[in-house]
Design a protein around this motif. Sequence first.
Motif, PDB file in Angstrom:
ATOM      1  N   ASN A 166       0.980  -1.218  -0.330  1.00 53.15           N
ATOM      2  CA  ASN A 166      -0.097   0.087   0.178  1.00 53.15           C
ATOM      3  C   ASN A 166       0.843   1.292  -0.083  1.00 53.15           C
ATOM      4  OD1 ASN A 166      -2.805  -0.865   1.989  1.00 53.15           O
ATOM      5  ND2 ASN A 166      -2.453  -1.376  -0.056  1.00 53.15           N
ATOM      6  N   TRP A 167       0.679   2.160  -0.814  1.00 55.01           N
ATOM      7  CA  TRP A 167       1.423   3.524  -0.977  1.00 55.01           C
ATOM      8  C   TRP A 167       0.224   4.534  -0.878  1.00 55.01           C
ATOM      9  CZ3 TRP A 167       6.695   2.751  -1.854  1.00 55.01           C
ATOM     10  CH2 TRP A 167       7.020   1.611  -2.113  1.00 55.01           C
ATOM     11  N   CYS A 168       0.839   5.754  -0.212  1.00 52.29           N
ATOM     12  CA  CYS A 168       0.113   7.083  -0.190  1.00 52.29           C
ATOM     13  C   CYS A 168       1.196   8.067  -0.240  1.00 52.29           C
ATOM     14  CB  CYS A 168      -0.726   7.266   0.844  1.00 52.29           C
ATOM     15  SG  CYS A 168      -1.844   8.723   0.704  1.00 52.29           S
ATOM     16  N   VAL A 169       1.294   8.709  -1.275  1.00 56.47           N
ATOM     17  CA  VAL A 169       2.552   9.577  -1.373  1.00 56.47           C
ATOM     18  C   VAL A 169       1.639  11.121  -2.005  1.00 56.47           C
ATOM     19  CG1 VAL A 169       4.703  10.344  -2.278  1.00 56.47           C
ATOM     20  CG2 VAL A 169       3.906   7.900  -2.145  1.00 56.47           C
ATOM     21  N   GLY A 170       1.973  11.990  -1.200  1.00 50.92           N
ATOM     22  CA  GLY A 170       1.531  13.344  -1.886  1.00 50.92           C
ATOM     23  C   GLY A 170       2.328  14.599  -1.205  1.00 50.92           C
ATOM     24  N   PHE A 171       2.017  15.823  -1.454  1.00 50.77           N
ATOM     25  CA  PHE A 171       2.703  17.169  -1.291  1.00 50.77           C
ATOM     26  C   PHE A 171       1.774  18.130  -0.932  1.00 50.77           C
ATOM     27  CE2 PHE A 171       2.948  16.457  -5.558  1.00 50.77           C
ATOM     28  CZ  PHE A 171       2.475  17.406  -6.137  1.00 50.77           C
ATOM     29  N   SER A 172       2.393  19.279   0.024  1.00 55.98           N
ATOM     30  CA  SER A 172       1.621  20.397   0.134  1.00 55.98           C
ATOM     31  C   SER A 172       2.512  21.232  -0.268  1.00 55.98           C
ATOM     32  CB  SER A 172       1.196  20.465   1.814  1.00 55.98           C
ATOM     33  OG  SER A 172       2.581  20.424   2.494  1.00 55.98           O
ATOM     34  N   ALA A 173       2.079  22.601   0.061  1.00 55.58           N
ATOM     35  CA  ALA A 173       3.114  23.724  -0.436  1.00 55.58           C
ATOM     36  C   ALA A 173       4.520  23.453   0.054  1.00 55.58           C
ATOM     37  CB  ALA A 173       2.419  25.079   0.183  1.00 55.58           C
ATOM     38  N   ARG A 174       4.798  23.033   1.407  1.00 55.35           N
ATOM     39  CA  ARG A 174       5.871  22.681   2.002  1.00 55.35           C
ATOM     40  C   ARG A 174       6.412  21.661   2.001  1.00 55.35           C
ATOM     41  NH1 ARG A 174       7.149  26.425   7.068  1.00 55.35           N
ATOM     42  NH2 ARG A 174       9.168  25.463   6.528  1.00 55.35           N
ATOM     43  N   TYR A 175       5.746  20.714   1.972  1.00 54.31           N
ATOM     44  CA  TYR A 175       6.325  19.191   2.405  1.00 54.31           C
ATOM     45  C   TYR A 175       5.909  18.094   1.463  1.00 54.31           C
ATOM     46  CZ  TYR A 175       6.808  21.756   6.841  1.00 54.31           C
ATOM     47  OH  TYR A 175       7.039  22.827   7.837  1.00 54.31           O
ATOM     48  N   THR A 176       6.435  16.946   1.455  1.00 56.68           N
ATOM     49  CA  THR A 176       6.212  15.973   0.807  1.00 56.68           C
ATOM     50  C   THR A 176       6.106  14.763   1.685  1.00 56.68           C
ATOM     51  OG1 THR A 176       6.964  16.416  -1.437  1.00 56.68           O
ATOM     52  CG2 THR A 176       6.859  14.132  -1.277  1.00 56.68           C
ATOM     53  N   VAL A 177       5.266  14.096   1.809  1.00 51.95           N
ATOM     54  CA  VAL A 177       5.057  12.838   2.616  1.00 51.95           C
ATOM     55  C   VAL A 177       4.547  11.611   1.892  1.00 51.95           C
ATOM     56  CG1 VAL A 177       3.778  12.070   4.661  1.00 51.95           C
ATOM     57  CG2 VAL A 177       4.203  14.260   4.538  1.00 51.95           C
ATOM     58  N   GLY A 178       5.530  10.674   2.025  1.00 52.33           N
ATOM     59  CA  GLY A 178       5.291   9.298   1.527  1.00 52.33           C
ATOM     60  C   GLY A 178       4.947   8.237   2.831  1.00 52.33           C
ATOM     61  N   VAL A 179       4.152   7.344   2.433  1.00 53.00           N
ATOM     62  CA  VAL A 179       3.746   6.236   3.510  1.00 53.00           C
ATOM     63  C   VAL A 179       3.830   4.831   2.548  1.00 53.00           C
ATOM     64  CG1 VAL A 179       2.253   5.178   5.371  1.00 53.00           C
ATOM     65  CG2 VAL A 179       2.464   7.761   4.942  1.00 53.00           C
ATOM     66  N   TRP A 180       4.354   3.796   3.143  1.00 53.33           N
ATOM     67  CA  TRP A 180       4.250   2.477   2.676  1.00 53.33           C
ATOM     68  C   TRP A 180       3.856   1.684   3.494  1.00 53.33           C
ATOM     69  CZ3 TRP A 180       6.666  -1.967   4.623  1.00 53.33           C
ATOM     70  CH2 TRP A 180       6.271  -3.314   4.006  1.00 53.33           C
ATOM     71  N   VAL A 181       2.809   0.756   3.586  1.00 56.85           N
ATOM     72  CA  VAL A 181       2.268  -0.114   4.574  1.00 56.85           C
ATOM     73  C   VAL A 181       2.298  -1.619   3.826  1.00 56.85           C
ATOM     74  CG1 VAL A 181       0.013  -0.856   5.715  1.00 56.85           C
ATOM     75  CG2 VAL A 181       0.792   1.418   5.769  1.00 56.85           C
ATOM     76  N   GLY A 182       2.556  -2.537   4.446  1.00 55.31           N
ATOM     77  CA  GLY A 182       2.577  -4.102   4.234  1.00 55.31           C
ATOM     78  C   GLY A 182       3.301  -4.857   4.930  1.00 55.31           C
ATOM     79  N   ASN A 183       3.810  -5.824   4.470  1.00 53.50           N
ATOM     80  CA  ASN A 183       4.735  -6.817   5.304  1.00 53.50           C
ATOM     81  C   ASN A 183       6.104  -7.108   4.750  1.00 53.50           C
ATOM     82  OD1 ASN A 183       2.593  -7.906   7.333  1.00 53.50           O
ATOM     83  ND2 ASN A 183       1.515  -8.533   5.174  1.00 53.50           N
TER      84      ASN A 183
END
Length: 800
Positions: A537-554
């Motif tokens: 599972n991935w969720c990656v995105g950005f706002s005006a100042r930050y980029t945040v990436g998340v991975w979930v799995g095993n």
Amino acid sequence: MISNAFLRATLLATCLGTSLAAHAATLSFDQVRAAYRSSETVLLDRHGTPVQTVRTDAHARRGAWVPLAQISPALRAAAIASEDQRFLSHSGVDWSAVAGAAIGRANAGGTRGASTITMQLAGLLDPDLALTRGGRSVGAKIEQAAAALRIERTWSKDQILEAWLNLVPFRGEQVGVAAMSQALFQKAPSGLDAEESAIAAALLRAPNAQPAVVGQRACGVLKAQGRADACATAQGYAELMLARAATASADQGEQLAPHFARQVLKTSSRSAPPATLRTTLDAGTQRRARDALRQQLAELRDRDVEDGAVIVLDNASGDVLAWVGSSGDLSQAAAVDAVVAPRQAGSTLKPFLYEQAIERRWLTAASVLDDAPTRLHTPSGLYIPQNYDHDFKGLVTVRTALGSSLNVPAVRTAVMVSPDRFARRLVALGLPIRKPGDFYGYSIALGSPEVTLLSLANAYRSLANGGMVSAPRLQLPAQGAAAAPPVRVMDAASSFIVADILADNGARVPTFGLDNALATRYWSAVKTGTSKDMRDNWCVGFSARYTVGVWVGNASGAPMHAVSGVSGAAPVWRTVMDALQRSDVANEHPGRIGPATPRRAAAAAARDARAAPGALFQASYVVATPALQAGAPMPPPGVVAQAIAFDGHLEASRTEWFIAGTETTHVTLASAAGTAARLIASPDDRSVVAIDPDIPPAVQRLRFEAVNPPPPGAAWRLDGKRLGLAKPLPWSPWPGHHVLELIDAKGAPLDTVTFDVRGAQAKPLAPISGKTTSHHAAAPPAASSGALSPPRQVAAKERS
């Protein structure tokens, strides 16, 4: 009696005859201090807060160098009283002690030594002068004394005492006052009292003595200082402290970033790890990201999920603000750093695919793609992409296709861009794509390559920066050091358009609904992804100042149960991004959100308008209008906003962003017959149909389909025989090679495909007169104007 003068003269005469030239170049105090290395490196965040301690020397435990002014006066006094009472008055060699030692040896039974603190320091600085297991020879002792004399000529007494206290072994692996004080007394050297100092001094002569022996010697040190009344306390305290220190592990404080620390030390350009290292990490952000991940994984434990990772980047500098490599004790593989572990990317690569097509002017955000079943010929067979929800939306715009993460339009775009060209773009963005695009084929559009969370988040950061790519940064640069300039990989205009689509919650509605974890009250662009069999599972995105990436799995690669990017990784992304936004608002406008500027008012009005009942659904689902949302980037040069309408209300009329020169005011849908690459949709040209003999023939039908709507008056013709009008037609497969034509009213072919049917045979005939007849295939059924009747034979298994 042997006089001091005689001993001094004997020593000097002996020194003239020894090979002292090798030791002539005595190290200075500054050289010794500069060469000192702690056995541990303490990583500090960008504000100087310790976040992780890493052991970098397994042979001994040494703390940071402690200046003499920060060492307890009680410890200094106790050490001198224990080891060298005339330290402040002699010149490196205590001639009285030498005489006493000589007399003791002459009397056979004396045990008094004559090694001064300066002589001990000489042995610590030069391994050749160190005390060996068998003791020192007379020559080695003379060389040590000579070295001590040289040290005393160039070093001050304070420098000698400071260096010795930082280099001398105390107990076990503890070397120097910093390690000893922390291990035994859990305090800094400046805080040691008289009893603790006496215990520490007692360890200097016999570092590994039994606690009771250490206590007795500590009592002797206190008596030498005129503090005999403290003996009983010191003895009991020594036994207690040494027993506890033998079982207690070193207190290293809160350990926030073990995986990040490993990566920093691995990539550090320094030849030797320093005692402290200033990093880009932010302790508060790191802690919030870690806690958000652990909370979400705890809620997903019943869905076979135990691992995850989070990365937070500063858009402008590339500074890594948070690096959570695992879920800690929730994982069976806590040591695996999932931030840099390669995993299948899923749908997170789609934004870069559409960006490349928009950049090339092959598509716009308003271009219409067909989300309908499709079959693509590849060297390994037919590739038939499916959507996540196994549903098809029909004709959709690029905005909806990307926002709703539809697979078939992405594959159609990959056909347009080509897998090889797309793979090269991904490599330029820093993704670790090791194979050429043709290796992945059209599945590259759906994220079949493996990427790391760090590289993927940094690629999204390049979208936030208008197509400019630079490497993420783990250490703060030295003052005045120039950062490497970013490199342009993507066009600024197309990057802006793709970011705007990813920020459009309305474009997500067909797949994710209006109320989803990706919708924020501030401007943010985000994409989810799920790999094959729900392994990532991935969720990656950005706002005006930050980029945040998340991975979930095993970490083991085991699949999850009913967990998608929206339900698995997205809640973590939203929690971290919300916390970053709150922190920014608090720092910029304490106690308030900010003044009601015209831009804020326009953004609020746009949001209210979109939230009004009925305003969203002018078509079957939402496609929002670009609006001035708080924090939204301004369009770069070359981007224009154009009001646009769609033929047949395919989607709601809106104002859309275009690259200048590609804008249009109205999208008219052409007929399928006029735009399709082939007029025959099924079967595919040169396909092979295999009949299963174990399935009743009546339910094994091959469907003839033309584009919808077909050309006026079009009809089917199979193997030269007219079958009827070009409507969907189920046909019972007949073995052999076939030619299917779509013909016009005059019989002229409009499109032609060939296909083969294999695996069908006639049922064996009953034997006549005890003889077995050979197998004969029955004649094909007669053609009619309607559906074909089923073949008269029954399929049987092949016999050799």
